[in-house]
Structure formats: structure tokens, C-alpha cells
Write a protein that holds these residues in place. Structure first.
Motif, short mmCIF file in Angstrom:
data_model
loop_
_atom_site.label_atom_id
_atom_site.label_comp_id
_atom_site.label_asym_id
_atom_site.label_seq_id
_atom_site.Cartn_x
_atom_site.Cartn_y
_atom_site.Cartn_z
N PHE A 274 0.85 -1.23 -0.02
CA PHE A 274 -0.05 0.12 0.10
C PHE A 274 0.99 1.36 -0.09
CE2 PHE A 274 -3.69 -2.45 2.20
CZ PHE A 274 -3.81 -2.94 0.97
N ALA A 275 2.04 1.16 0.77
CA ALA A 275 2.82 2.27 0.84
C ALA A 275 3.70 2.59 -0.96
CB ALA A 275 4.03 2.10 1.68
N ALA A 276 3.75 1.49 -1.25
CA ALA A 276 4.43 1.56 -2.63
C ALA A 276 3.17 2.12 -3.77
CB ALA A 276 4.76 0.26 -3.21
N ILE A 277 2.11 1.68 -3.58
CA ILE A 277 1.04 2.15 -4.37
C ILE A 277 0.82 3.66 -4.22
CG2 ILE A 277 -1.42 2.22 -5.07
CD1 ILE A 277 -1.29 -0.67 -4.30
N TYR A 278 0.84 4.03 -2.93
CA TYR A 278 0.40 5.47 -2.55
C TYR A 278 1.84 6.60 -3.37
CZ TYR A 278 0.60 9.87 0.04
OH TYR A 278 0.38 11.13 0.41
N LEU A 279 2.94 5.99 -2.90
CA LEU A 279 4.16 6.78 -3.32
C LEU A 279 4.09 6.87 -4.83
CD1 LEU A 279 6.98 5.59 -0.78
CD2 LEU A 279 5.84 7.40 -0.91
N SER A 280 3.79 5.82 -5.72
CA SER A 280 3.98 5.84 -6.91
C SER A 280 2.89 6.45 -7.66
CB SER A 280 4.37 4.33 -7.50
OG SER A 280 3.01 3.78 -7.15
N GLU A 281 1.61 6.51 -7.03
CA GLU A 281 0.29 6.67 -7.86
C GLU A 281 -0.42 8.09 -7.38
OE1 GLU A 281 -0.53 5.43 -10.60
OE2 GLU A 281 1.44 4.20 -10.62
N TYR A 282 -0.31 8.31 -5.84
CA TYR A 282 -0.90 9.26 -5.26
C TYR A 282 -0.16 10.49 -4.81
CZ TYR A 282 -4.97 6.20 -5.41
OH TYR A 282 -6.05 5.30 -5.89
N ALA A 283 0.92 10.06 -4.24
CA ALA A 283 1.88 10.96 -3.70
C ALA A 283 2.24 12.13 -4.68
CB ALA A 283 3.12 10.59 -2.91
N THR A 284 2.35 13.27 -3.90
CA THR A 284 3.17 14.45 -4.71
C THR A 284 4.55 14.03 -4.67
OG1 THR A 284 3.22 15.81 -2.78
CG2 THR A 284 1.25 16.02 -3.98
N LYS A 285 5.22 14.95 -5.58
CA LYS A 285 6.64 14.85 -5.64
C LYS A 285 7.31 15.16 -4.46
CE LYS A 285 10.57 16.12 -8.60
NZ LYS A 285 11.17 17.08 -9.99
N ARG A 286 6.83 16.16 -3.75
CA ARG A 286 7.65 16.62 -2.61
C ARG A 286 7.41 15.63 -1.43
NH1 ARG A 286 6.23 22.30 0.67
NH2 ARG A 286 7.86 22.02 2.40
N VAL A 287 6.06 14.94 -1.38
CA VAL A 287 5.75 13.88 -0.48
C VAL A 287 6.65 12.88 -0.69
CG1 VAL A 287 4.19 12.37 0.57
CG2 VAL A 287 3.45 14.93 0.16
N ARG A 288 6.57 12.31 -1.99
CA ARG A 288 7.37 10.94 -2.27
C ARG A 288 9.04 11.36 -1.93
NH1 ARG A 288 7.72 6.97 -5.69
NH2 ARG A 288 9.54 6.42 -6.79
N THR A 289 9.58 12.57 -2.14
CA THR A 289 10.88 12.86 -1.96
C THR A 289 11.22 12.54 -0.50
OG1 THR A 289 11.02 14.51 -3.82
CG2 THR A 289 12.76 14.88 -2.17
N LEU A 290 10.50 12.96 0.44
CA LEU A 290 10.55 12.68 1.89
C LEU A 290 10.38 11.35 2.36
CD1 LEU A 290 8.93 16.27 3.14
CD2 LEU A 290 11.45 15.84 2.63
#
Length: 490
Positions: A274-290
Motif C-alpha cells: 500500500f505504501a508503494a501504491i501511494y508513493l507511486s500513484e497518489y503522492a506528490t513529488k515533494r511527499v515522495r521525496t521525503l
């Protein structure tokens, strides 16, 4: 000659060969590099590699064979009378090697060789203890004599090794230097040599795996000669006793291994996926970077730290909040403790790999799904996850293999007691019961002064081979799942 000096001497000869080979090629061409078949550096590399290859090959072979030859010779020098009751020739030989190492330490600290030779076994054992060398049995004159012979023979072999390796290096230098000429096809020779080196590097993993399997097979065969395989695979009690009458059934350990691994995967797979799906499909670039580096930090934490976390925090918390109120037990060491902490450790294994494989799904698949009117959640569920399934299965398999092979978290979080099948089904399936795994018992059976002819020690190899078969089975199962879903979605 010390090993470091020998390697430095080989490296110096290779460097000298590079310079001499390049210079000889240029001299044969009258100083005009255009008359050479290859670039000048190739002639130097040809000489350098001809120095390094036979010398280092002989060095590695010698280092592998020498211990076996020395051990076989010195073992024959130990009389049967030197092997006491409850001991074995293998244990005595272990003490011989320790004493030989201790003699080297004493001489390195300035002790005189004649004074050491004149010491009584009791005095020498006291000196060994002073330099940190502990013996499994009291030192006898036979052990002292065998240790002196072991050290002398090792030094002799090492001297001959230095002579042979340097001779091989000098022979390669002379031969290749003599062959160097302006018409010599140095580039072809060097590239062919590098090709063989790359092939050898590729074979290292295969040969290592083969060596591991064969070593376990041979020792497992020795174990089953001393202990019935029916009791090992079908027994229900694990109670090793080096004095005899051991019960060495694998089922209690196998159950603990699978139970703890199952709980760990139940924690790691949903959270990581679920974390991978969120980071790859839903998270913004800034959130993903952190968020992505923050999750991956978990993979860099040493397992001993996770074990301490399980011992100090998670175990007491589960005991006070769940186990005692629900009447499941009073121990902070339990399957649930180790499983939860191990699952936290495995989250980045599932998350990072799943995230990478989901990001590798072509954008055209997403665009096609959106063009047909699918929502983002429907696209993820029906297009992206099926397309990324092979990578996700690989991530789960990696996490499962990591869970099965974990030791430190189990020792501190779940204890070292094997499952007790004679206490009833309720205790065996109780997640708040202390249990242990195969890897923990492999370590415990091989720790300390062990006799490699006893079934209590050889059982570690049978356990290791069983673990290898289980991991291989997981790989085969994952391959079957991947092929099936590929046929469905391609």
C-alpha cells in the motif's frame, strides 16, 4: 614470507612487467607506435596479466589446499591416548590449532622460542589463557607436541608457497617479456584474457552455490548415518543433549520458522504494498521525496537494534496489553513479538521494490485505462497491479526469504525454546508463546567447542539443507505464479 609482502611483491612484479613490456614493444618498433600491431599499453598489460594470473591462481589454490594437508598430517600425530573420555580427535585438533595460534602470539610479543619449548603443558596453558586463547580440554604433552608440529609445518608450507608463487610470477614475466614484439597480437591476447576473467567472475556465484550445497549434502549424509531420518523429519520433540539420547526432530523448529515468518509477512506485505501504491500513484513529488528515503531508512537499521526494540519495547507492551489480559501467557518473548518487529524490518524490502516496478509500468497502459473511462483506483487495481505482479511477487519472495533466514530478532524477541507439541494444539498455535526458528538452532548447535562427528553438531547441516530446500520451493512457486499471471494479462 608474510602474505601481505607476497601480494605486494606480485603487484610490484606486475607493475615492472607493464613498464618493461611496453618499453620492449616500442624498442622493437624503433620508437614508432604506428608500426605496432596494438597500442603500446596492450603490450604492457599482456606482461602484467601474465605475471598476475599464474601467481595469484597458485596462491589461491595453495591457500585452499594447505590447511587440509596440514590437518591430515598433524591429526595422525595425535595418539589415541591423548583423546580423553567425552572428547574426540576433532576437539583435540581444535585445541591444537588454538595452541599453534597462541604460540605465534607469544613469539610476536617477544617470548623466546626455547623458553616456550621448555614450558610444561600446564605452564603453557596458563600463558595461552593470558593471551586470550581458551582451550576446550586440559593441555597434554601430546597436544603441545602436535601444536608445535602444526606451527612448524604451517610455516614450512608458507615458505614453499612464497617460493612457488614468486617463481610463477617471474616465469610469467620472463615468458611474456620474451614474446613481446611489434608483430605480437597483444590486444587480442589481452582481450581474450579479460574475457576468461569475466567468465571466471560469472562462474564464482555458480561454483559457490554448488560448493555450499555439496558441503551441506555431505555433512547431512554423515548426520543421517548417525541419526535416523525418520526421527528427524517425523519426530515432534527437539531436545539435543551432547551426552547422548538426543531428540532432534525438525518439526518444532520448522513450525516456529513458518509461524514467525507468516506473521512478519502479514505485517510487511500489506503495509509495504500500500505504501508503494501511494508513493507511486497518489503522492506528490515533494511527499515522495521525503517519504521514500524515510521508509528505506528501516532497511539500514541493524537487526540487533530491531532485536533490542523487540526485547525492551514491543515484547513487554504485547504482554501487558494483550497476552496477560486475554490469558494467553505472561512472557514478553513470543512469536507475535518477533513477527511484528520482523514485519516492520521487511516493509522497505516490499515497498521499495514494489514502488520501482510500479513506476516501470508504461504510462500508455494508464492512459489507455483512463481513456476507457476507468477511475484511478480502478486503473490501479485492474491494470497497474496486474502488470507489475511479477515484480511484486519477487518483492514478497525476497521478504519471505529474509524472514526465514532472520536470527537476531528471533533470539531476542521470541526466545530460544522450540515449540512443544506435547503441550497441546492450543499452546502450539498460541501467538504469545515463546518459540524459536531453524536459524537460531543452527547457530546454537555450532557455537563453542563442538565435535563434528556427533549428531548434535551435524544436525545443523541437515537443518541448513532443509532451509535451502524451502527457499528453493518458494522460488519455484513464485515462478509458477508469475508465469500464470503473465499468460492472463499479456
Amino acid at each position: 614470507m608474510p602474505t601481505t609482502w607476497l601480494i605486494l611483491a606480485i603487484a610490484a612484479l606486475a607493475a615492472l612487467g607493464f613498464v618493461a613490456g611496453r618499453a620492449r614493444a616500442m624498442t622493437s618498433a624503433g620508437g614508432d607506435a604506428r608500426r605496432l600491431h596494438s597500442l603500446p599499453a596492450y603490450y604492457g598489460w599482456n606482461v602484467a596479466l601474465t605475471v598476475l594470473t599464474p601467481a595469484l591462481g597458485l596462491f589461491v589454490l595453495w591457500m585452499l589446499v594447505q590447511p587440509f594437508l596440514v590437518d591430515r598430517h598433524v591429526t595422525g600425530l595425535i595418539p589415541d591416548s591423548a583423546i580423553g573420555q567425552g572428547s574426540s580427535r576433532g576437539l583435540v585438533m581444535s585445541d591444537v590449532r588454538r595452541v599453534a595460534e597462541g604460540l605465534s602470539v607469544l613469539e610476536a610479543r617477544g617470548a623466546d622460542a626455547d623458553d616456550i619449548a621448555a614450558m610444561t603443558p600446564e605452564a603453557l596453558q596458563d600463558e595461552m589463557a593470558a593471551v586470550g586463547v581458551a582451550l576446550g580440554t586440559p593441555m597434554t604433552p601430546a597436544v603441545k607436541a602436535a601444536a608445535e608440529a602444526y606451527r612448524a609445518e604451517t610455516d614450512g608450507w608458507r615458505t614453499w608457497m612464497g617460493v612457488a608463487v614468486l617463481a610463477a610470477a617471474l616465469g610469467g614475466l620472463a615468458l611474456s617479456w620474451r614474446m613481446t614484439d611489434k608483430d605480437f597480437r597483444a590486444r587480442n591476447t589481452v582481450e581474450r584474457g579479460i574475457l576468461f576473467m569475466l567468465l571466471g567472475a560469472a562462474l564464482v556465484a555458480i561454483l559457490t552455490t554448488l560448493g555450499i550445497v555439496l558441503s551441506m549434502l555431505f555433512e547431512t549424509a554423515n548426520f543421517f548415518e548417525a541419526y535416523p531420518w525418520q526421527k528427524f523429519f517425523l519426530g515432534t520433540n527437539w531436545a539435543p543433549d551432547f551426552r547422548g539420547n538426543s531428540e532432534l526432530a525438525i518439526l518444532p523448529l520448522l513450525w516456529g520458522t513458518l509461524y514467525i515468518s507468516l506473521i512478519a509477512l502479514l505485517v510487511a506485505v500489506p503495509i509495504g504494498l500500500f505504501a508503494a501504491i501511494y508513493l507511486s500513484e497518489y503522492a506528490t513529488k515533494r511527499v515522495r521525496t521525503l517519504a521514500k528515503p524515510a521508509i528505506e531508512i528501516l532497511a539500514g537499521i541493524p537487526t540487533i537494534v530491531y532485536g533490542l526494540f523487540a526485547l525492551i519495547t514491543v515484547g513487554p507492551m504485547l504482554r501487558d496489553w494483550l497476552a496477560q489480559p486475554l490469558g494467553f501467557g505472561n512472557s514478553s518473548s513470543s512469536v507475535m513479538t518477533a513477527g511484528l518487529v520482523m514485519g516492520i524490518m521487511l516493509i522497505p524490502f516490499v515497498s521499495s521494490l514494489s514502488d520501482d516496478i510500479i513506476n516501470a509500468v508504461p504510462q500508455s497502459l494508464r492512459d489507455g485505462s483512463y481513456g476507457l473511462g476507468a477511475t484511478q483506483s480502478e486503473t490501479i487495481k485492474q491494470v497497474i497491479v496486474p502488470a507489475a505482479l511479477p515484480g511484486i511477487v519477487g518483492a514478497i519472495l525476497l521478504a519471505a526469504s529474509r524472514a526465514i533466514g532472520e536470527t537476531m530478532i528471533v533470539v531476542l524477541g521470541a526466545g530460544a525454546a522450540a515449540a512443544q507439541f506435547n503441550q497441546g494444539l492450543g499452546e502450539v498455535v498460541n501467538p504469545f508463546q515463546a518459540m524459536t526458528t531453524i536459524t537460531v538452532k543452527i547457530v546454537s548447535q555450532l557455537t563453542g567447542d563442538t565435535d563434528f562427528s556427533s549428531p548434535e553438531t551435524l544436525v545443523a547441516f541437515a537443518l541448513g539443507l532443509t532451509l535451502f530446500v524451502i527457499t528453493l520451493g518458494l522460488n519455484v512457486l513464485a515462478l509458477w505464479i508469475v508465469r500464470r499471471y503473465r499468460e492472463q494479462y499479456e
